[in-house]
Design a protein around this motif. Structure first.
Motif, short mmCIF file in Angstrom:
data_model
loop_
_atom_site.label_atom_id
_atom_site.label_comp_id
_atom_site.label_asym_id
_atom_site.label_seq_id
_atom_site.Cartn_x
_atom_site.Cartn_y
_atom_site.Cartn_z
N VAL A 19 46.08 41.83 -4.42
CA VAL A 19 46.29 40.46 -3.95
C VAL A 19 45.03 40.00 -3.24
CG1 VAL A 19 47.62 39.04 -2.34
CG2 VAL A 19 48.80 40.76 -3.71
N TYR A 20 44.61 38.79 -3.53
CA TYR A 20 43.50 38.19 -2.79
C TYR A 20 44.10 37.04 -2.01
CZ TYR A 20 38.69 36.87 -1.80
OH TYR A 20 37.50 36.61 -1.17
N LEU A 21 44.24 37.27 -0.70
CA LEU A 21 44.95 36.32 0.16
C LEU A 21 43.98 35.33 0.79
CD1 LEU A 21 47.76 35.62 1.36
CD2 LEU A 21 47.23 37.19 3.24
N VAL A 22 44.20 34.07 0.53
CA VAL A 22 43.32 33.04 1.09
C VAL A 22 44.14 32.03 1.88
CG1 VAL A 22 41.63 33.24 -0.78
CG2 VAL A 22 43.47 31.56 -0.98
N ALA A 23 43.45 31.25 2.69
CA ALA A 23 44.08 30.13 3.39
C ALA A 23 42.96 29.18 3.75
CB ALA A 23 44.83 30.60 4.63
N ASP A 24 43.31 27.94 3.89
CA ASP A 24 42.38 26.91 4.28
C ASP A 24 41.71 27.28 5.62
OD1 ASP A 24 41.96 23.77 4.21
OD2 ASP A 24 42.66 24.33 6.21
N PRO A 25 40.37 27.11 5.75
CA PRO A 25 39.66 27.52 6.97
C PRO A 25 40.27 26.97 8.26
CG PRO A 25 38.08 26.88 5.30
CD PRO A 25 39.44 26.58 4.73
N ALA A 26 40.68 25.71 8.24
CA ALA A 26 41.25 25.12 9.46
C ALA A 26 42.58 25.80 9.82
CB ALA A 26 41.43 23.62 9.29
N ALA A 27 43.37 26.09 8.78
CA ALA A 27 44.66 26.76 9.02
C ALA A 27 44.43 28.16 9.55
CB ALA A 27 45.46 26.83 7.72
N ARG A 28 43.42 28.86 9.01
CA ARG A 28 43.09 30.21 9.47
C ARG A 28 42.67 30.18 10.93
NH1 ARG A 28 38.57 31.26 5.33
NH2 ARG A 28 37.98 32.80 6.86
N ALA A 29 41.81 29.21 11.27
CA ALA A 29 41.31 29.11 12.64
C ALA A 29 42.43 28.79 13.61
CB ALA A 29 40.20 28.06 12.73
N ALA A 30 43.31 27.88 13.22
CA ALA A 30 44.41 27.49 14.10
C ALA A 30 45.31 28.70 14.38
CB ALA A 30 45.22 26.36 13.47
N ARG A 31 45.58 29.47 13.33
CA ARG A 31 46.45 30.64 13.49
C ARG A 31 45.78 31.69 14.38
NH1 ARG A 31 48.86 32.29 8.25
NH2 ARG A 31 46.70 32.11 7.60
N ARG A 32 44.49 31.95 14.12
CA ARG A 32 43.79 32.97 14.90
C ARG A 32 43.66 32.54 16.37
NH1 ARG A 32 41.01 37.48 13.50
NH2 ARG A 32 42.83 37.66 12.18
N ALA A 33 43.37 31.24 16.59
CA ALA A 33 43.25 30.74 17.97
C ALA A 33 44.56 30.90 18.72
CB ALA A 33 42.80 29.27 17.95
N ALA A 34 45.67 30.63 18.02
CA ALA A 34 46.99 30.79 18.65
C ALA A 34 47.26 32.25 18.98
CB ALA A 34 48.07 30.24 17.72
N GLU A 35 46.87 33.15 18.04
CA GLU A 35 47.04 34.59 18.27
C GLU A 35 46.27 35.03 19.51
OE1 GLU A 35 47.23 36.11 13.64
OE2 GLU A 35 45.57 36.79 14.89
N LEU A 36 45.12 34.41 19.71
CA LEU A 36 44.27 34.77 20.84
C LEU A 36 44.72 34.05 22.12
CD1 LEU A 36 40.77 34.66 19.05
CD2 LEU A 36 42.06 36.69 19.70
N GLY A 37 45.90 33.46 22.08
CA GLY A 37 46.47 32.85 23.27
C GLY A 37 45.84 31.51 23.61
N GLY A 38 45.64 30.68 22.58
CA GLY A 38 45.15 29.32 22.82
C GLY A 38 43.65 29.19 22.95
N ALA A 39 42.90 30.02 22.20
CA ALA A 39 41.43 29.88 22.18
C ALA A 39 41.07 28.57 21.48
CB ALA A 39 40.81 31.06 21.44
N ASP A 40 39.81 28.14 21.66
CA ASP A 40 39.34 26.90 21.07
C ASP A 40 39.27 27.02 19.54
OD1 ASP A 40 38.01 24.24 21.23
OD2 ASP A 40 36.36 25.38 20.34
N ALA A 41 39.97 26.13 18.82
CA ALA A 41 40.09 26.24 17.37
C ALA A 41 38.75 26.05 16.66
CB ALA A 41 41.13 25.26 16.84
N THR A 42 37.92 25.15 17.17
CA THR A 42 36.62 24.91 16.53
C THR A 42 35.72 26.13 16.65
OG1 THR A 42 36.85 22.59 17.17
CG2 THR A 42 34.69 23.29 16.41
N ALA A 43 35.67 26.71 17.86
CA ALA A 43 34.85 27.91 18.08
C ALA A 43 35.37 29.06 17.23
CB ALA A 43 34.86 28.29 19.55
N THR A 44 36.70 29.16 17.14
CA THR A 44 37.31 30.23 16.34
C THR A 44 36.96 30.06 14.86
OG1 THR A 44 39.14 30.31 17.90
CG2 THR A 44 39.49 31.39 15.80
N GLN A 45 36.99 28.81 14.39
CA GLN A 45 36.65 28.55 12.98
C GLN A 45 35.19 28.93 12.70
OE1 GLN A 45 38.11 24.83 11.44
NE2 GLN A 45 36.82 24.88 9.62
N GLU A 46 34.30 28.65 13.67
CA GLU A 46 32.89 29.01 13.51
C GLU A 46 32.72 30.53 13.46
OE1 GLU A 46 31.16 25.04 15.70
OE2 GLU A 46 30.95 26.98 16.72
#
Ligand code: C5P
Length: 223
Positions: free
Chosen positions: A148-175
């Motif tokens: 399986v090659y699992l992909v997701a839209d970059p903004a969606a990935r960043a939003a999810r990861r930022a939430a996992e990190l307890g509300g980190a900045d989504a733009t910085a996370t996306q970068e």
């Protein structure tokens, strides 16, 4: 059906870990997080005060670092020379240093060998295993019956990861995700790339449970 090896690859933050653990749990399979192994190697090098941009030094030190992963999807553990590093491998310091370390061919050689050993251990005991990473379908387990090659839209990935990190900045996370993907997909040694026979799953508009269910269905067809 027969227990199989399932390879799950994809860029950073696409939901590979939650998905892989969910699939392994649903199927009663083992689970191997190869990213955790590269992180553990990076943690150990930093601990030893090694400059991670010095590839020759990294290659030399890596040989003497022993990394052991558990295969329980409910409770993934990873140790370096016997010390549990499951927590410390998730720090920003390790995340920032992991891509240059994993670009070193000798590091990949050592870890790919350990990964194949772990897969062989599960399969020879008659157990299936879900293996997640960047090069599982292409290099580590090219014969896996399901890739399986699992992909997701970059903004969606960043939003999810930022939430996992307890509300980190989504733009910085996306970068930060983009920087890691850039290094991971352009390195010479087994870059992140989709295997020709991989099934692309786009999780952007699906819930975690939907992605898991979809892959479990693919696994039932393949086993
Ligand atoms: O999956 P995770 O984000 O924890 O992986 C951390 C890093 O480990 C990746 O950014 C990549 O540099 C490296 N990695 C790799 N090959 C794998 C798994 C991870 O190079 N199979």
């Amino acid at each position: 059906g027969t227990p199989i090896v399932i390879a799950i690859d994809g860029p950073s933050g696409s939901g590979k870990s939650s998905t892989s653990r969910g699939v392994a749990t649903a199927l009663g399979y083992d689970y191997l997080d190869t990213g955790a192994m590269y992180r553990a190697m990076t943690w150990a090098l930093l601990q030893r005060g090694i400059d991670v941009t010095d590839a020759a030094k990294v290659a030399e030190e890596a040989t003497s670092i022993s990394i052991v992963s558990g295969v329980d999807p409910q409770e993934p553990t990873i140790t370096v020379d016997g010390t549990d590093v499951s927590g410390p491998i998730r720090t920003d310091e390790v995340t920032a240093a992991v891509s240059p370390v994993s670009a070193v061919a000798r590091v990949r050689e050592l870890l790919v060998q350990a990964q194949r050993q772990a897969i062989g251990f599960s399969t020879s005991a008659g157990r299936g295993i879900v293996v997640e990473g960047r090069d599982i379908g292409t290099v580590v387990a090219p014969d896996a019956p399901l890739k399986v090659y699992l992909v997701a839209d970059p903004a969606a990935r960043a939003a999810r990861r930022a939430a996992e990190l307890g509300g980190a900045d989504a733009t910085a996370t996306q970068e930060s995700l983009a920087r890691r993907d850039q290094i991971d997909s352009t390195r010479a040694a087994s870059p992140l790339t989709q295997a020709d026979d991989a099934v692309v799953v786009d999780g952007t508009h699906l819930t975690l449970d939907e992605v898991i269910e979809h892959i479990v269905g693919l696994a039932r067809d393949a086993s």
